[in-house]
Scaffold this motif. Structure first.
Motif, mmCIF file in Angstrom:
data_model
loop_
_atom_site.group_PDB
_atom_site.id
_atom_site.type_symbol
_atom_site.label_atom_id
_atom_site.label_comp_id
_atom_site.label_asym_id
_atom_site.label_seq_id
_atom_site.Cartn_x
_atom_site.Cartn_y
_atom_site.Cartn_z
ATOM 1 N N ILE A 77 5.707 24.958 23.577
ATOM 2 C CA ILE A 77 6.734 24.921 24.445
ATOM 3 C C ILE A 77 6.237 24.338 25.945
ATOM 4 O O ILE A 77 6.075 24.872 26.889
ATOM 5 C CB ILE A 77 6.820 26.670 25.198
ATOM 6 N N LEU A 111 -3.224 29.418 23.397
ATOM 7 C CA LEU A 111 -2.288 29.961 24.281
ATOM 8 C C LEU A 111 -0.899 29.016 24.333
ATOM 9 O O LEU A 111 -1.071 27.752 24.242
ATOM 10 C CB LEU A 111 -2.726 29.918 25.820
ATOM 11 N N ILE A 112 0.051 29.648 24.443
ATOM 12 C CA ILE A 112 1.522 28.981 24.656
ATOM 13 C C ILE A 112 1.751 28.623 25.804
ATOM 14 O O ILE A 112 1.368 29.397 26.733
ATOM 15 C CB ILE A 112 2.746 29.742 23.947
ATOM 16 N N GLY A 113 2.522 27.485 26.133
ATOM 17 C CA GLY A 113 2.860 27.143 27.548
ATOM 18 C C GLY A 113 1.929 26.492 28.543
ATOM 19 O O GLY A 113 2.032 26.390 29.578
ATOM 20 N N GLU A 114 0.932 25.670 27.826
ATOM 21 C CA GLU A 114 0.059 25.069 28.552
ATOM 22 C C GLU A 114 -0.217 23.750 28.083
ATOM 23 O O GLU A 114 -0.305 23.638 26.584
ATOM 24 C CB GLU A 114 -1.657 25.653 28.630
ATOM 25 N N GLU A 259 -6.694 41.155 14.501
ATOM 26 C CA GLU A 259 -7.338 41.507 15.842
ATOM 27 C C GLU A 259 -7.424 43.100 16.244
ATOM 28 O O GLU A 259 -6.468 43.744 15.799
ATOM 29 C CB GLU A 259 -6.243 41.013 16.877
ATOM 30 N N TYR A 374 -6.594 46.469 19.483
ATOM 31 C CA TYR A 374 -5.489 45.524 19.324
ATOM 32 C C TYR A 374 -4.874 45.502 20.803
ATOM 33 O O TYR A 374 -4.635 44.292 21.154
ATOM 34 C CB TYR A 374 -4.686 45.857 18.260
ATOM 35 N N VAL A 375 -4.504 46.541 21.393
ATOM 36 C CA VAL A 375 -3.894 46.572 22.695
ATOM 37 C C VAL A 375 -4.821 45.796 23.741
ATOM 38 O O VAL A 375 -4.513 45.156 24.357
ATOM 39 C CB VAL A 375 -3.793 47.997 22.935
ATOM 40 N N HIS A 376 -6.121 46.012 23.612
ATOM 41 C CA HIS A 376 -6.922 45.443 24.603
ATOM 42 C C HIS A 376 -6.938 44.104 24.326
ATOM 43 O O HIS A 376 -6.728 43.195 25.161
ATOM 44 C CB HIS A 376 -8.431 46.105 24.462
ATOM 45 N N ASN A 378 -4.845 42.145 22.978
ATOM 46 C CA ASN A 378 -3.613 41.382 23.447
ATOM 47 C C ASN A 378 -3.176 41.606 24.681
ATOM 48 O O ASN A 378 -2.036 41.212 25.131
ATOM 49 C CB ASN A 378 -2.780 41.614 22.281
ATOM 50 N N SER A 379 -3.763 42.329 25.529
ATOM 51 C CA SER A 379 -3.447 42.498 27.080
ATOM 52 C C SER A 379 -4.205 41.643 28.036
ATOM 53 O O SER A 379 -3.662 41.739 29.177
ATOM 54 C CB SER A 379 -3.649 44.118 27.489
ATOM 55 N N ALA A 380 -4.913 40.895 27.349
ATOM 56 C CA ALA A 380 -5.591 40.253 28.373
ATOM 57 C C ALA A 380 -5.999 38.657 27.866
ATOM 58 O O ALA A 380 -6.803 38.191 27.907
ATOM 59 C CB ALA A 380 -7.091 40.679 28.821
ATOM 60 N N TYR A 381 -5.058 38.384 27.166
ATOM 61 C CA TYR A 381 -5.203 36.998 26.337
ATOM 62 C C TYR A 381 -5.114 35.817 27.206
ATOM 63 O O TYR A 381 -6.197 34.780 26.939
ATOM 64 C CB TYR A 381 -4.206 36.849 25.078
ATOM 65 N N SER A 382 -4.310 35.814 28.081
ATOM 66 C CA SER A 382 -4.105 34.408 28.828
ATOM 67 C C SER A 382 -4.703 34.430 30.135
ATOM 68 O O SER A 382 -4.787 33.498 30.913
ATOM 69 C CB SER A 382 -2.555 34.109 29.036
ATOM 70 N N THR A 383 -5.237 35.614 30.219
ATOM 71 C CA THR A 383 -6.161 35.999 31.692
ATOM 72 C C THR A 383 -7.439 35.975 31.762
ATOM 73 O O THR A 383 -7.788 36.002 30.771
ATOM 74 C CB THR A 383 -5.192 36.932 32.692
ATOM 75 N N CYS B 293 2.004 44.291 24.807
ATOM 76 C CA CYS B 293 0.536 44.310 25.203
ATOM 77 C C CYS B 293 0.189 43.203 26.334
ATOM 78 O O CYS B 293 -0.455 43.773 27.277
ATOM 79 C CB CYS B 293 -0.222 43.974 24.113
ATOM 80 N N ASP B 299 -0.147 40.509 32.215
ATOM 81 C CA ASP B 299 -0.279 39.228 31.937
ATOM 82 C C ASP B 299 0.989 38.250 31.599
ATOM 83 O O ASP B 299 1.746 38.895 30.539
ATOM 84 C CB ASP B 299 -1.158 38.974 30.609
ATOM 85 N N TRP B 302 4.370 34.313 28.783
ATOM 86 C CA TRP B 302 5.608 34.028 28.570
ATOM 87 C C TRP B 302 5.870 33.287 27.257
ATOM 88 O O TRP B 302 6.932 33.413 26.646
ATOM 89 C CB TRP B 302 6.459 33.190 29.681
ATOM 90 N N GLY B 334 13.046 24.946 28.103
ATOM 91 C CA GLY B 334 12.309 24.965 26.961
ATOM 92 C C GLY B 334 10.846 24.577 27.347
ATOM 93 O O GLY B 334 10.031 24.365 26.345
#
Lengths: 383, 383
Positions: A77, A111-114, A259, A374-376, A378-383, B293, B299, B302, B334
């Motif tokens: 993306i 990461l998506i979108g970078e 994960e 898993y929650v942990h 995936n709750s802080a993947y991009s940051t 998550c 986070d 997107w 997109g």
């Protein structure tokens, strides 16, 4: 060894600096031939990353000379610039190797979108090409890791030839692939068509039957390259079996390293009218968050399994359903069976058997439990 | 007030002792008429609980005199004994009220796969019948709670008539209903057909558009009873609007109290070719654990939203997709839009807008984030 177990291949894994962790992040696998037959399967996600769009084109003619892979960024993306970056990466590899860019597969994960930092990436490509060797398989397997905690390699030997492979993937594992990159190599003499037949059959039975979290990635790629360097032409069945064996081994490793997972769960659906029914039921259970949380809590809450079965279109009568968990038949004839407190969910491996009593077919889906970790993660993947 | 806001209804909520917590666990709502028109919608799960099987039959003739509800046990997947227990409960209510058992709806909620302690339950039924009064609505709403932290009630007034309702449900909220029990009452003069039309239209726009965790229950029931006690026959549109308003209010309360949730998320899908496309896309996002998550972790990842969109069959071109999170357009055409770090995910309410740019239709799905508390609550439910 993995991708360099087969003769005719060189590989490397290097640190370009794409990942803050400073671990390896660029891998290359080069097919030195004499053959350059190849086949691949890609994500069925309609929002696909630039490298997938590129690589689909590359493999259409059945020839691949090399694959370049990076972790630390999915290049998904990312619009026209993202596609241009993938193209440029392939051109860069092609120049360094003296091959055509149109024969270079590109894979990215992260990461998506970078957008990818291209100077950093291309410097890594240069180093990877320089270091590629017949001993580089394990380094390449390390360089494609993201949240994987261990690298994944597998081999299967035929009569005078071998199939080797590496894989990465730790979340987003779902049918029709996952955030999963897999490179398989063989020195058997096979053409692109035979490679494709074997690969599609193998993925249908292996990667398509693991479902960690029901999430499907934009970047999934499974590539098989054949060098023919053994000079041996295997028979069709033997070759297919070896490819399937390597894929099954890698798929099992992916589930084992998913994960945050605390349990690896095999959901075997028996007595199905057809395999599609068995797979639909297995996936419905594998994607049920309440079931997955219960297994994490070592709670044999089998009602959640039947509630998931009930959402499917599979052929069954509710009053004929049976469920066993780790050998204890907690539900029979659609009602209460043995005492649920007899079920021991302490071991990491969990065996769920659902009998639809509607036919003779069976299929197994592998999944994981849903955990705090898993929650942990995936709750802080991009940051 | 809730179910006793409308004239002609008595209700009660009592403690029978079905729940270890010692809180209220049996509720009754009695329609004293003069009319006894009713309609209901039930779970579409093919593995349905005994009370659902029973109550489907009860409502077929459009007449319901009372509904008895219990928490502390779902009576689901309990075989012939479970059905016999439901039948016996209805008979018991019918005898106490002097009505036909065939006009008594039964609802149960709690753990699946356990038989109800009938002497305990029936003693509670006796007490509930005895205490039922025009002031009992709130006590009834309390008695149907399971993991709910607050009781849910709502009313909507027409010209001389009223619609009131109560609901329970905190997990397993998914389209085609949820572990959700809802009782609506009205003193408007409507026949069973009109009640059914209004109820189906209302649930399609409200309860069918909340999806807490994608899990569908075996016990869901939404019942509307009309006493005609106001003597006023409303026009069709006004009545439908009032029923929809009460359902919307209760649905919003359900999402606001979903198990372990830290964010309430409205996923608005715009620019869809048709409403089904908008709903499919909204649900795909609502069920994506990675997305859920990420929101928990504040986070604005997107890419996971677009990866979910890509798994659907909705009409769209990837390069025309746009996504906003809390007003920041992080993805346009997109590709990468505004800086994701501008997104503030601190507030409990989150607004996701996905524009498919493929048409004129819009729909909103409500969901929650996936949190440590969700995993915790659901990993230890039956033990």
């Amino acid at each position: 060894m993995s991708v360099t177990a087969a003769k005719g291949f060189r590989a490397a894994g290097v640190t370009a600096g794409l990942k803050p962790s400073g671990t390896k992040d660029v891998a290359i696998v080069v097919n030195d031939g004499p053959d350059h037959a190849a086949a691949a399967v890609f994500t069925s996600n309609r929002v696909e990353a630039a490298p997938v769009t590129w690589s689909r084109q590359v493999v259409t003619d059945g020839r691949v000379d090399a694959v370049i892979l990076n972790s630390g960024g999915a290049n998904a993306i990312t619009g026209a610039q993202g596609f241009a970056d993938t193209h440029r990466t392939a051109e860069h590899v092609a120049e360094a190797l003296g091959v055509s860019a149109g024969d270079v597969v590109v894979c990215s994960t992260g990461l998506i979108g970078e957008l990818l930092p291209m100077p950093t990436l291309l410097a890594g490509v240069d180093e990877a090409v320089k270091l590629a060797s017949a001993e580089g398989g394990s380094a390449a397997a390390e360089a494609i890791m993201t949240t994987d905690t261990v690298s994944k390699e597998a081999t299967s030997a035929g009569g005078g030839w071998v199939v080797g492979g590496m894989a990465k993937g730790a979340g987003m594992l779902a049918p029709a692939l996952a955030t999963m990159l897999v490179v398989l190599t063989t020195d058997a003499v096979v053409d692109a068509e035979e490679a494709g037949d074997a690969l599609r059959a193998a993925t249908a039975l292996t990667f398509d039957r693991i479902d960690s979290d029901g999430c499907q990635s934009t970047n999934d790629t499974v590539l098989l390259m054949a060098s023919g360097a053994s000079g041996v032409r295997p028979n069709h069945e033997e070759f297919g079996a070896a490819v399937t064996a390597v894929c099954a081994d890698l798929a099992r490793q992916l589930i084992g390293d998913a994960e945050g997972a605390a349990h690896d769960i095999a959901i075997e659906v028996r007595g199905a009218a057809d395999v599609d029914d068995a797979l639909e039921v297995g996936r419905a259970i594998a994607r049920n968050n309440l079931f997955k949380c219960a297994i994490f809590g070592k709670d044999p809450n089998w009602g959640r399994i039947l509630a998931a079965v009930g959402t499917t279109s599979a052929q069954f009568e509710p009053q004929r359903l049976a469920v066993s968990i780790n050998g204890i038949q907690v539900c029979r004839d659609g009602g209460v069976g043995e005492d649920r407190s007899l079920v021991d969910l302490a071991p990491r491996e969990v065996q769920i058997v659902v009998d639809l009593n509607a036919g003779e077919e069976t299929a197994t889906i592998w999944t994981n439990d849903l955990t705090h970790d898993y929650v942990h993660e995936n709750s802080a993947y991009s940051t």
